[in-house]
Design an enzyme around this catalytic site. Structure first.
Site, PDB file in Angstrom:
ATOM      1  N   PHE A   1       0.815  -1.217   0.000  1.00  0.00           N
ATOM      2  CA  PHE A   1       0.000   0.000   0.000  1.00  0.00           C
ATOM      3  C   PHE A   1       0.851   1.271   0.000  1.00  0.00           C
ATOM      4  O   PHE A   1       0.672   2.157  -0.828  1.00  0.00           O
ATOM      5  CB  PHE A   1      -0.921  -0.009   1.228  1.00  0.00           C
ATOM      6  CG  PHE A   1      -1.655   1.281   1.474  1.00  0.00           C
ATOM      7  CD1 PHE A   1      -2.867   1.533   0.868  1.00  0.00           C
ATOM      8  CD2 PHE A   1      -1.119   2.251   2.324  1.00  0.00           C
ATOM      9  CE1 PHE A   1      -3.544   2.720   1.092  1.00  0.00           C
ATOM     10  CE2 PHE A   1      -1.790   3.434   2.562  1.00  0.00           C
ATOM     11  CZ  PHE A   1      -2.999   3.671   1.939  1.00  0.00           C
ATOM     12  N   ASP A   2       1.779   1.389   0.967  1.00  0.00           N
ATOM     13  CA  ASP A   2       2.518   2.644   1.063  1.00  0.00           C
ATOM     14  C   ASP A   2       3.551   2.790  -0.039  1.00  0.00           C
ATOM     15  O   ASP A   2       3.874   3.907  -0.448  1.00  0.00           O
ATOM     16  CB  ASP A   2       3.168   2.800   2.448  1.00  0.00           C
ATOM     17  CG  ASP A   2       3.779   1.531   2.978  1.00  0.00           C
ATOM     18  OD1 ASP A   2       3.599   0.471   2.359  1.00  0.00           O
ATOM     19  OD2 ASP A   2       4.443   1.588   4.028  1.00  0.00           O
TER      20      ASP A   2
END
Length: 414
Positions: A189-190
């Protein structure tokens, strides 16, 4: 660091899944640190991802006992889900997250959020790969982390050094604009968020951190690495197809350069390309010698050439031809791959010719032949890179002239 409007300045999200052993001590430590060291308004949010142990009970009790601590629960696993849910509901100016094990020294928290509260930067991340970072972890995880970040920088052409450190912050207005375009809801995600942010011209601030590995980490390293590689391919495809509106985000939030970048002269390009080619040829020779043991000559040649070609294309784009920014990046990478295949064909043919003359060629003879072929392929690569991959387009010239005309003599935009 207190926002002028007087609202909530900082919200720190701590994603958790079955963390009953460390949750209470970590949240208490974090709360005490924020109380003593952070002068602006803050809140801690414990984001529970479907825990099945006593984590929900402990988290609920902490939210009742400690001021400025909130508990949220999702019935689905995934760090991305937790951050998306908590950040989306937040009213803070700056949103952050950190791992529940507090592997990162909290002394890095004030410099992490300060450039965001001041408006200087858009995203802030901790890096374990900085020269002044102090990191304690095993050689296996160190190798995997460095290899992943190296591959990420070379293939996706990003500049941030550490995509996976669980210590990041983002301005709320930037998060609101970027989150709808982030598809992954797990460990990638990041990384995906950072790729989109950099492609959109946002400013990413890095700070070196002190970091101690958690020996009880339950991260499946192999599965995470596979998911990350698959995510990189997916994001690269989305950027190539234009489904992520990086240009629109750039126009809205991007930090535009003060002056348009210049392009080196032809002589300068030759000199720079020669330097890049010399380093690439040396790297190819070393890699071929290393790979020749476990692989056949053809396989070792292909792998060595592939690894050096990735770095060669990236270095020539930036260093030789003076091109930066997200424009046509993936198209040029694809064209560079075609050039690589041509170079591979040249070097592979040299091996075939050598083996047709002498079946039992010594490794040193093979290396000499491949090196000579690689030098020739490098010359072909320069011509193709200059007249095809990185050629100056009329639209680029008009854009540069337009930007230059908008600059005052002092270098400021009118």
């Amino acid at each position: 660091m207190t926002p002028s409007y007087g609202g909530l300045a900082l919200e720190i999200v701590v994603p958790v899944f079955n963390e009953e052993a460390v949750l209470e001590n970590s949240i208490t430590t974090l709360s005490e640190y924020l109380t003593l060291e952070i002068p602006s308004t803050w809140k801690i949010t414990i984001a529970d991802n479907a825990s099945t142990d006593r984590t929900p009970v402990i988290a609920a009790r902490l939210s009742e006992q400690l001021p400025n601590v909130e508990y949220r629960r999702l019935e689905v696993k995934g760090r991305g889900y937790a951050l998306r849910d908590a950040w989306g509901a937040s009213e803070a100016k700056v949103l952050a997250y950190l791992d529940v094990d507090l592997s990162t020294d909290l002394a890095a928290l004030p410099p992490l959020v300060a450039p965001l509260l001041s408006g200087h930067s858009d995203i802030s991340i901790g890096t374990r790969l900085g020269q002044s970072s102090r990191v304690s972890r095993g050689p296996k995880r160190e190798f995997i982390s460095r290899s992943y970040n190296f591959l990420l920088r070379r293939t996706m052409q990003v500049r941030f050094s550490d995509a996976q450190c669980g210590f990041k912050a983002i301005r709320a207005d930037v998060a609101k604009r970027l989150l709808p375009h982030v598809e992954d809801n797990g460990w990638f995600f990041d990384t995906e968020l950072l790729i989109i942010a950099e492609r959109s011209g946002l400013r990413i601030h890095e700070i070196p951190v002190d970091w101690v590995d958690d020996p009880d980490s339950r991260v499946d390293v192999k599965q995470t690495a596979y998911d990350d590689l698959r995510g990189m391919v997916r994001v690269a495809g989305s950027l190539l197809k234009g489904t992520i509106p990086v240009q629109a985000i750039y126009a809205e939030l991007g930090r535009r350069p003060i002056v348009p970048p210049g392009r080196p002269s032809f002589f300068g390009q030759v000199v720079r390309f020669g330097l890049v080619g010399a380093v690439s040829t040396l790297a190819f020779a070393l890699l071929y010698l290393v790979l020749q043991g476990p692989f056949s000559s053809q396989e070792a040649n292909f792998l060595a050439l592939l690894l050096t070609a990735v770095g060669n294309t990236a270095a020539n784009r930036r260093f030789t031809f003076g091109i930066s920014g997200p424009g046509r990046l993936l198209t040029q990478q694809l064209q560079g791959l075609i050039v690589f295949l041509l170079a591979w064909g040249i070097t592979s043919s040299s091996l075939l010719v050598l083996h047709s003359i002498n079946v039992d060629s010594a490794p040193s003879t093979e290396l000499l032949t491949l090196t000579a072929a690689n030098v020739f392929a490098t010359l072909i690569r320069f011509v193709l890179l200059r007249i095809w991959v990185f050629r100056v387009r009329r639209s680029d010239e008009r854009s540069a002239i337009s930007v230059a005309s908008a600059l005052a003599p002092s270098g400021r935009i009118l």
